[in-house]
Design a protein around this motif. Structure first.
Motif, PDB file in Angstrom:
ATOM      1  N   TRP A  13       1.422   4.098  -2.784  1.00  0.00           N
ATOM      2  CA  TRP A  13       1.011   5.565  -2.791  1.00  0.00           C
ATOM      3  C   TRP A  13       2.494   6.263  -3.446  1.00  0.00           C
ATOM      4  O   TRP A  13       2.070   7.313  -3.907  1.00  0.00           O
ATOM      5  CB  TRP A  13       0.807   5.516  -0.941  1.00  0.00           C
ATOM      6  CG  TRP A  13       0.478   7.105  -1.358  1.00  0.00           C
ATOM      7  CD1 TRP A  13      -0.026   7.833  -1.416  1.00  0.00           C
ATOM      8  CD2 TRP A  13       1.524   7.561  -0.164  1.00  0.00           C
ATOM      9  NE1 TRP A  13      -0.300   8.954  -0.737  1.00  0.00           N
ATOM     10  CE2 TRP A  13       1.245   9.420   0.268  1.00  0.00           C
ATOM     11  CE3 TRP A  13       2.965   7.150   0.085  1.00  0.00           C
ATOM     12  CZ2 TRP A  13       1.779   9.868   0.541  1.00  0.00           C
ATOM     13  CZ3 TRP A  13       4.214   8.564   0.589  1.00  0.00           C
ATOM     14  CH2 TRP A  13       3.026  10.191   0.908  1.00  0.00           C
ATOM     15  N   THR A  35       1.242  -1.566  -0.231  1.00  0.00           N
ATOM     16  CA  THR A  35      -0.004  -0.121   0.150  1.00  0.00           C
ATOM     17  C   THR A  35       0.826   1.071  -0.009  1.00  0.00           C
ATOM     18  O   THR A  35       0.457   2.238  -0.806  1.00  0.00           O
ATOM     19  CB  THR A  35      -0.750  -0.157   0.695  1.00  0.00           C
ATOM     20  OG1 THR A  35      -1.938  -1.218   1.488  1.00  0.00           O
ATOM     21  CG2 THR A  35      -1.507   1.482   1.059  1.00  0.00           C
ATOM     22  N   GLN A  48      -6.764   1.857  -9.380  1.00  0.00           N
ATOM     23  CA  GLN A  48      -5.956   1.123  -7.715  1.00  0.00           C
ATOM     24  C   GLN A  48      -6.866  -0.047  -6.887  1.00  0.00           C
ATOM     25  O   GLN A  48      -5.533  -1.255  -6.452  1.00  0.00           O
ATOM     26  CB  GLN A  48      -6.004   2.511  -6.918  1.00  0.00           C
ATOM     27  CG  GLN A  48      -5.519   3.354  -7.676  1.00  0.00           C
ATOM     28  CD  GLN A  48      -4.842   4.524  -6.588  1.00  0.00           C
ATOM     29  OE1 GLN A  48      -5.553   4.440  -5.643  1.00  0.00           O
ATOM     30  NE2 GLN A  48      -4.213   5.723  -7.690  1.00  0.00           N
TER      31      GLN A  48
END
Length: 625
Positions: free
Chosen positions: A522, A518, A608
């Motif tokens: 990002w 994650t 995503q």
């Protein structure tokens, strides 16, 4: 009779029978199970039952042979057995013939045996409607009346009438002062009616007789005999119909039911001149002087079919389908077993006969066409005759392409069954006379029904061959298509697995770790072009293509307007393997789509979310055009 023949029977029971075995005589044409049940109820051994054969040379072949009965009675007396009772038929269970009651009665009197009668022809005793003068001798010692079926009132109890003993009936008996022992035998046997519960059993019968009255009972029995007489006369004129039941009017046919009602007639004349039922069957063509006993097995199927058709198309005359051991399948009309109580009128019988005549034409035409049918099928290289034991139609054939007879493996049998089932489905859309059947070997076949004189057997067989060839060709195309689709799915699956492995190496291991992935996504988001592309199978070209154009341009390839600029060539194109061809009538420009459910969606947020999911959750689905 047990108490009469064995004076110590009440005290000693079965021990009293050890001196001489009691014997019961009944015709083989009647159900012996009734006599066997009687023995079980009385505790008698089944050896007490003596079946009497039927006539073979003289008289009706359905009635008791009196000469054999006479010999059996004499032999049993010599062997120390005690003749107990003779059960004769006034109307045999199926054919309705009447035994020679006069001679049987004489034999019973000679050997001091009891004579019991049963059968529907006993109803003829109620026909005479004139005043009788003088003493009427008894017909028998006892007889059973099924008044419920005779009057069309279900639920009425069976009635057994028996004569009381007379002290003067036997000169050899010693005269006694007061009541004789014979007069007390009904009481010893439990036949007294002093119990109120036994009287209640007769209440429905008493109410029915009171409601109908003498005229009502007489009219119903008269109508029963009249309907049999009319139907017998209507059937007797057909050459291919054999009537097996007793002829109304006696051997000469000179007496009618109306004459028996109004004119005096003895008991034997009443029984011989009435018919309680009509039994008939369809028989083959006989040459002059030829006799027929049992019809061929194929005619049993034809008679069964005829009975079913008459039950459907002419229900005004109720018909039962029965089988006689020495004759075969027969059709039976018995007005005395008609539960409705309303017998068919003259017009209804005429309508029934017209329906029967139409079916006889079809039966004769089917038999005539059967020879041609067998000959043509034997000459055809792709049709095989199939034996159908329970089929009354023309017959059965199996469509089998040349060479299949030598390759009947389990898989070949299954394919052959599928081919014939598809053939029957196609034929039924043309003619409902075709149906699906199964041979003794378990393989499916095409059944031909009944034919009319105008039917063309050769044309019907040619139709089967043409439709069979068409179905065979279509099945080959479908098999080819199924093989292409199967290979396409395998190719698409391998491509998706390979591309998924490449994506894992390109994105790196860190993106696959739940928490670290994650943060990495990002810090460095994936591009829209990343991810596993779906696959579609192009049937016209025989290749598996990637589906990025479908989702990028938001349209199906087959939905483009004429003249519009076509999308670029897909990035991945993998041949399915093997050349194939398909006509334009079967081709689909769209093809079968094998797509990844997680292909690039419409917005980036879903991209995503999709990329975070594990690659092991990648799914494929098949979309038909």
């Amino acid at each position: 009779m047990l108490h009469y023949k064995y004076p110590r029977y009440l005290e000693d029971g079965a021990l009293a029978l050890t001196s001489s075995l009691p014997t019961i005589y009944s015709s083989v044409a009647s159900p012996l199970v009734v006599v066997q049940h009687l023995c079980r109820q009385l505790g008698l051994p089944l050896a007490c039952v003596r079946p009497v054969p039927v006539n073979t040379h003289f008289g009706s072949q359905y009635t008791m042979d009196v000469a054999s009965l006479q010999k059996m009675l004499a032999d049993d007396v010599s062997a120390g057995r005690a003749p107990l009772i003779v059960i004769a038929d006034a109307g045999t269970p199926i054919t309705g013939h009447v035994d020679n009651i006069t001679r049987i009665k004489e034999l019973c009197r000679l050997h001091d045996a009891w004579l019991h009668l049963r059968g529907h022809s006993l109803a003829a005793l109620a026909l005479p409607n004139y005043q009788r003068n003088g003493h009427i001798p008894p017909v028998a010692d006892s007889y059973t009346l099924s008044l419920g079926s005779w009057l069309g009132i279900p639920g009425l109890p069976m009635v057994t009438l028996y004569r009381l003993w007379e002290s003067s009936s036997n000169a050899n008996r010693n005269k006694q002062v007061g009541a004789t022992r014979e007069s007390t035998l009904p009481l010893l046997a439990g036949l007294n009616n002093d119990h109120q519960g036994r009287r209640i059993l007769a209440l429905p019968l008493w109410a029915a007789l009171q409601g109908l009255g003498k005229d009502g009972v007489h009219s119903r029995i008269r109508d029963d005999f009249l309907s049999s007489e009319r139907l017998w006369a209507a059937l007797d004129r057909y050459r291919h119909v054999r009537v097996l039941s007793q002829k109304p009017g006696g051997e000469s046919g000179s007496y009618t039911v109306s004459e028996l009602i109004s004119k005096p007639a003895n008991i034997n004349m009443l029984f011989e001149s009435t018919a309680c039922c009509v039994v008939f069957q369809f028989t083959p063509e006989l040459s002059e002087g030829e006799t027929l006993t049992k019809v061929p097995p194929y005619y049993d199927k034809l008679n069964s079919w005829l009975g079913q058709i008459l039950q459907l198309d002419a229900p005004q005359v109720p018909i039962d389908i029965c089988e006689l051991e020495n004759v075969g399948v027969v059709l039976r009309f018995c007005p005395f077993e008609n539960s409705s109580g309303q017998q068919p009128s003259t017009e209804e019988i005429q309508g029934f006969v017209q329906c029967l005549e139409q079916q006889l034409v079809i039966l004769r035409a089917t038999i005539q066409h059967k020879e041609t049918f067998i000959k043509l099928v034997s000459e055809s290289p792709v049709l095989k005759i199939v034996d159908l034991p329970d089929w009354a139609g023309l017959g059965g054939v199996r469509y089998a392409p040349e060479g299949w007879e030598q390759l009947l493996t389990d898989q070949a049998k299954e394919e052959l069954n599928n081919l014939n089932m598809a053939l029957v489905d196609s034929l039924r859309s043309t003619d409902s006379a075709f149906s699906l059947g199964e041979g003794a070997d378990g393989l499916m076949c095409v059944r031909f029904g009944m034919l009319t004189p105008q039917s063309d057997v050769e044309e019907l067989l040619n139709l089967v061959i043409r439709v069979g060839q068409s179905v065979e060709e279509n099945s080959r195309v479908l098999d080819s298509m199924s093989e292409i689709v199967k290979r396409g799915i395998e190719t698409a699956t391998l491509d998706l697995q390979k591309e998924n492995e490449e994506r894992l190496w390109q994105e790196g291991i860190l993106r696959q770790v739940p928490v670290v992935g994650t943060f990495v996504n990002w810090w460095s988001p994936k591009t829209k072009e990343t991810g596993v592309r779906g696959r579609s199978l192009n049937l016209t070209q025989g290749v598996v293509e990637s589906t990025e154009n479908i989702y990028k341009y938001h349209m199906q390839l087959s939905g483009l307007n004429p003249g519009a600029k076509s999308p670029p060539t897909p990035q991945v194109q993998t041949p399915v393997g093997g050349s194939h061809s398909r006509s334009s009538s079967h081709a689909s420009s769209q093809g079968v789509k094998i797509e990844n459910e997680r292909e690039v969606p419409k917005d980036s947020s879903k991209v995503q979310s999709s990329n975070r999911k594990s690659s092991s959750q990648t799914e494929t689905k098949v979309l038909t055009p």
